[in-house]
Design a protein around this motif. Structure first.
Motif, mmCIF file in Angstrom:
data_model
loop_
_atom_site.group_PDB
_atom_site.id
_atom_site.type_symbol
_atom_site.label_atom_id
_atom_site.label_comp_id
_atom_site.label_asym_id
_atom_site.label_seq_id
_atom_site.Cartn_x
_atom_site.Cartn_y
_atom_site.Cartn_z
ATOM 1 N N ASN A 2 14.842 4.373 50.992
ATOM 2 C CA ASN A 2 15.854 3.303 50.947
ATOM 3 C C ASN A 2 16.998 3.584 49.980
ATOM 4 O OD1 ASN A 2 14.377 1.528 52.784
ATOM 5 N ND2 ASN A 2 12.936 1.272 51.074
ATOM 6 N N ALA A 3 17.234 4.844 49.715
ATOM 7 C CA ALA A 3 18.351 5.205 48.840
ATOM 8 C C ALA A 3 19.679 4.890 49.527
ATOM 9 C CB ALA A 3 18.289 6.686 48.482
ATOM 10 N N LEU A 4 20.729 4.787 48.719
ATOM 11 C CA LEU A 4 22.089 4.576 49.220
ATOM 12 C C LEU A 4 22.905 5.833 48.964
ATOM 13 C CD1 LEU A 4 24.626 3.010 50.160
ATOM 14 C CD2 LEU A 4 24.775 2.083 47.821
ATOM 15 N N VAL A 5 23.544 6.350 50.002
ATOM 16 C CA VAL A 5 24.421 7.509 49.873
ATOM 17 C C VAL A 5 25.863 7.059 50.078
ATOM 18 C CG1 VAL A 5 25.118 9.703 50.908
ATOM 19 C CG2 VAL A 5 22.691 9.192 50.577
ATOM 20 N N ILE A 6 26.715 7.379 49.131
ATOM 21 C CA ILE A 6 28.139 7.033 49.205
ATOM 22 C C ILE A 6 28.938 8.329 49.197
ATOM 23 C CG2 ILE A 6 30.048 5.786 48.129
ATOM 24 C CD1 ILE A 6 27.947 4.101 46.640
ATOM 25 N N LEU B 39 20.510 12.276 57.783
ATOM 26 C CA LEU B 39 19.764 11.603 56.723
ATOM 27 C C LEU B 39 18.609 10.801 57.308
ATOM 28 C CD1 LEU B 39 22.725 10.286 54.530
ATOM 29 C CD2 LEU B 39 21.152 12.148 53.951
ATOM 30 N N PRO B 40 17.571 10.550 56.516
ATOM 31 C CA PRO B 40 16.454 9.725 56.982
ATOM 32 C C PRO B 40 16.929 8.345 57.420
ATOM 33 C CG PRO B 40 15.884 10.845 54.946
ATOM 34 C CD PRO B 40 17.345 11.072 55.144
ATOM 35 N N GLU B 41 16.200 7.722 58.337
ATOM 36 C CA GLU B 41 16.622 6.452 58.924
ATOM 37 C C GLU B 41 16.635 5.300 57.924
ATOM 38 O OE1 GLU B 41 14.379 5.553 62.389
ATOM 39 O OE2 GLU B 41 15.207 7.224 63.563
ATOM 40 N N ASP B 42 15.891 5.436 56.826
ATOM 41 C CA ASP B 42 15.862 4.349 55.848
ATOM 42 C C ASP B 42 16.981 4.460 54.807
ATOM 43 O OD1 ASP B 42 14.676 6.644 54.710
ATOM 44 O OD2 ASP B 42 13.578 5.432 53.251
ATOM 45 N N VAL B 43 17.796 5.502 54.910
ATOM 46 C CA VAL B 43 18.874 5.728 53.934
ATOM 47 C C VAL B 43 20.178 5.111 54.455
ATOM 48 C CG1 VAL B 43 20.316 7.471 52.810
ATOM 49 C CG2 VAL B 43 17.838 7.800 52.982
ATOM 50 N N LEU C 95 42.627 2.539 43.759
ATOM 51 C CA LEU C 95 42.357 1.603 44.856
ATOM 52 C C LEU C 95 41.405 2.326 45.796
ATOM 53 C CD1 LEU C 95 42.975 0.559 47.938
ATOM 54 C CD2 LEU C 95 42.807 -1.137 46.110
ATOM 55 N N THR C 96 40.252 1.743 46.030
ATOM 56 C CA THR C 96 39.233 2.380 46.858
ATOM 57 C C THR C 96 38.928 1.536 48.085
ATOM 58 O OG1 THR C 96 38.205 3.389 44.909
ATOM 59 C CG2 THR C 96 36.892 3.306 46.933
ATOM 60 N N GLY C 97 39.082 2.135 49.263
ATOM 61 C CA GLY C 97 38.651 1.490 50.494
ATOM 62 C C GLY C 97 37.173 1.762 50.696
ATOM 63 N N ILE C 98 36.418 0.750 51.109
ATOM 64 C CA ILE C 98 34.968 0.873 51.262
ATOM 65 C C ILE C 98 34.560 0.399 52.652
ATOM 66 C CG2 ILE C 98 32.732 -0.013 50.463
ATOM 67 C CD1 ILE C 98 33.966 -0.148 47.654
ATOM 68 N N SER C 99 33.814 1.252 53.372
ATOM 69 C CA SER C 99 33.350 0.925 54.717
ATOM 70 C C SER C 99 31.853 1.177 54.824
ATOM 71 C CB SER C 99 34.088 1.769 55.761
ATOM 72 O OG SER C 99 35.476 1.518 55.726
ATOM 73 N N ALA C 100 31.155 0.246 55.449
ATOM 74 C CA ALA C 100 29.710 0.341 55.589
ATOM 75 C C ALA C 100 29.321 1.067 56.858
ATOM 76 C CB ALA C 100 29.098 -1.055 55.594
ATOM 77 N N GLY C 101 28.296 1.901 56.759
ATOM 78 C CA GLY C 101 27.714 2.521 57.934
ATOM 79 C C GLY C 101 26.808 1.537 58.653
ATOM 80 N N SER C 102 26.254 1.943 59.780
ATOM 81 C CA SER C 102 25.447 1.027 60.600
ATOM 82 C C SER C 102 24.165 0.590 59.911
ATOM 83 C CB SER C 102 25.124 1.696 61.940
ATOM 84 O OG SER C 102 24.304 2.844 61.750
ATOM 85 N N ARG C 103 23.684 1.384 58.946
ATOM 86 C CA ARG C 103 22.424 1.042 58.265
ATOM 87 C C ARG C 103 22.641 0.462 56.874
ATOM 88 N NH1 ARG C 103 20.462 6.517 60.308
ATOM 89 N NH2 ARG C 103 20.650 7.273 58.165
ATOM 90 N N ALA C 104 23.890 0.306 56.468
ATOM 91 C CA ALA C 104 24.175 -0.189 55.117
ATOM 92 C C ALA C 104 23.952 -1.694 55.034
ATOM 93 C CB ALA C 104 25.613 0.152 54.735
#
Length: 276
Positions: free
Chosen positions: A96-100, A115-119, A136-145
Motif C-alpha cells: 500500500n505504498a504511495l509512489v509520486i 507496480l504492484p496492484e496495491d501501490v 507551483l505543483t500540479g497534482i493528478s491522481a492515478g486510478s488506484r490513488a
C-alpha cells in the motif's frame, strides 16, 4: 504530515528542492532515505542533512534499499528512466505504498503497469521556483490513488510552494504554463535587458533595472489583489510613453504568439508521452 517514512529516488535540483522543503517544514531527517548516483553525493547528504543515503556507485540495489520501509516514494529521475526505476523497486515497496513521480510525459497508467496492484500512483508537475519555495505543483491522481494519497502529495509539495489538484488530462497543459513558464519569464527578462542596453545602460545597470522591475511587478500583483489588466491600465496614462509602447506590442499580437508557443509545448509533451 501523512508521511511516516519517505524515500527520494534522485536528488538533483528538483529532488533536492523537495528534500530541502520537507526538512524545513520540520520533518525528521531520520525518516528520510535517498538514492543518488555518486558516493560523494550520498555522503554529503548524510553529513549535511542527516538522511540515510545510498549511492548507485556502491551497488545496483541502492534504489531498492532506499525504498525499504517507506510508505511514500518520490521518483525524481529523468522521464526516460522512470519505468525502469519503478520496475527495479517494485518488489521492494511496502504494501500500500504511495509512489509520486515528477517526470514529464510519463502517465500514471504507464507507471501502474509496472507496480504492484496495491501501490497507488500520483503524478506531480512542479516548477523550478520550488527551489526557492515559490513553486507551483500540479497534482493528478492515478486510478488506484486514494484521497489519502492525494492529500499526502499536496502536503508534500506545499513545503515548496502552492499546489493545484487537477485531472491528469490537464497535467500536460499545466506543464506548458507553470512548468515551462519560468523559462518564458526569463526569456522576457533577457529581451528587456537587451532593450535596456540598446538605450545606453551597461550590463550591471540593465540587470538592476530589469530584474528589480520584474520582481517588484510580481510582488505588486500578489499584494494588490488586482488583475494584471487593472495594474497595466494603472501604469498606462492616456497619450503617454507606456501607452505608445503597449500599442507597439499589441501590433505584434503577443496573445497569438503565446497561444502558439504553449500549443507547441503541449504537442511536444504529447510526443514525450508517446515515447517519441
Amino acid at each position: 504530515m501523512n508521511i511516516k517514512r519517505i524515500a527520494i529516488i534522485g536528488t538533483g535540483s528538483m529532488g533536492g528542492a523537495i528534500l530541502s522543503g520537507l526538512l524545513k517544514s520540520g520533518f525528521n531527517p531520520d525518516n528520510v532515505s535517498v538514492s543518488t548516483k555518486s558516493t560523494d553525493s550520498a555522503e554529503r547528504l548524510t553529513d549535511e542533512v542527516g538522511v540515510l543515503s545510498f549511492a548507485m556507485e556502491n551497488g545496483d540495489d541502492a534504489n531498492q534499499m532506499a525504498v525499504a520501509g517507506a510508505n511514500v516514494v518520490l521518483i525524481c529521475v529523468k522521464p526516460a528512466y522512470v519505468t525502469e526505476v519503478l520496475a527495479d523497486i517494485a518488489d521492494s515497496l511496502d504494501d500500500n505504498a504511495l509512489v509520486i513521480s515528477v517526470a514529464a510525459g510519463v502517465t500514471t497508467s504507464a507507471m501502474e503497469k509496472v507496480l504492484p496492484e496495491d501501490v497507488g500512483v500520483v503524478r506531480a508537475m512542479p516548477n523550478t521556483p520550488s527551489i526557492v519555495g515559490r513553486g507551483l505543483t500540479g497534482i493528478s491522481a492515478g486510478s488506484r490513488a486514494t484521497d489519502w494519497a492525494v492529500e499526502t502529495a499536496v502536503q508534500l509539495f506545499e513545503t515548496v510552494g502552492k499546489t493545484l489538484v487537477l485531472d491528469e488530462s490537464k497535467i500536460d497543459a499545466l506543464s506548458t504554463i507553470s512548468g515551462s513558464g519560468p523559462a518564458y519569464v526569463f526569456y522576457l527578462i533577457e529581451q528587456l535587458t537587451s532593450a535596456a542596453k540598446h538605450q545606453g545602460f551597461n550590463d550591471e545597470e540593465a540587470a538592476l533595472l530589469v530584474n528589480e522591475t520584474f520582481l517588484g511587478a510580481a510582488e505588486l500583483l500578489v499584494s494588490s489583489k488586482k488583475t494584471p489588466e487593472a495594474l497595466r491600465k494603472q501604469v498606462t496614462s492616456p497619450n503617454g510613453t507606456t501607452e505608445r509602447a503597449i500599442a507597439r506590442m499589441t501590433e505584434t499580437d503577443l496573445q497569438k504568439m503565446f497561444i502558439e508557443a504553449t500549443d507547441a509545448a503541449l504537442a511536444r509533451a504529447k510526443e514525450l508521452a508517446a515515447g517519441k
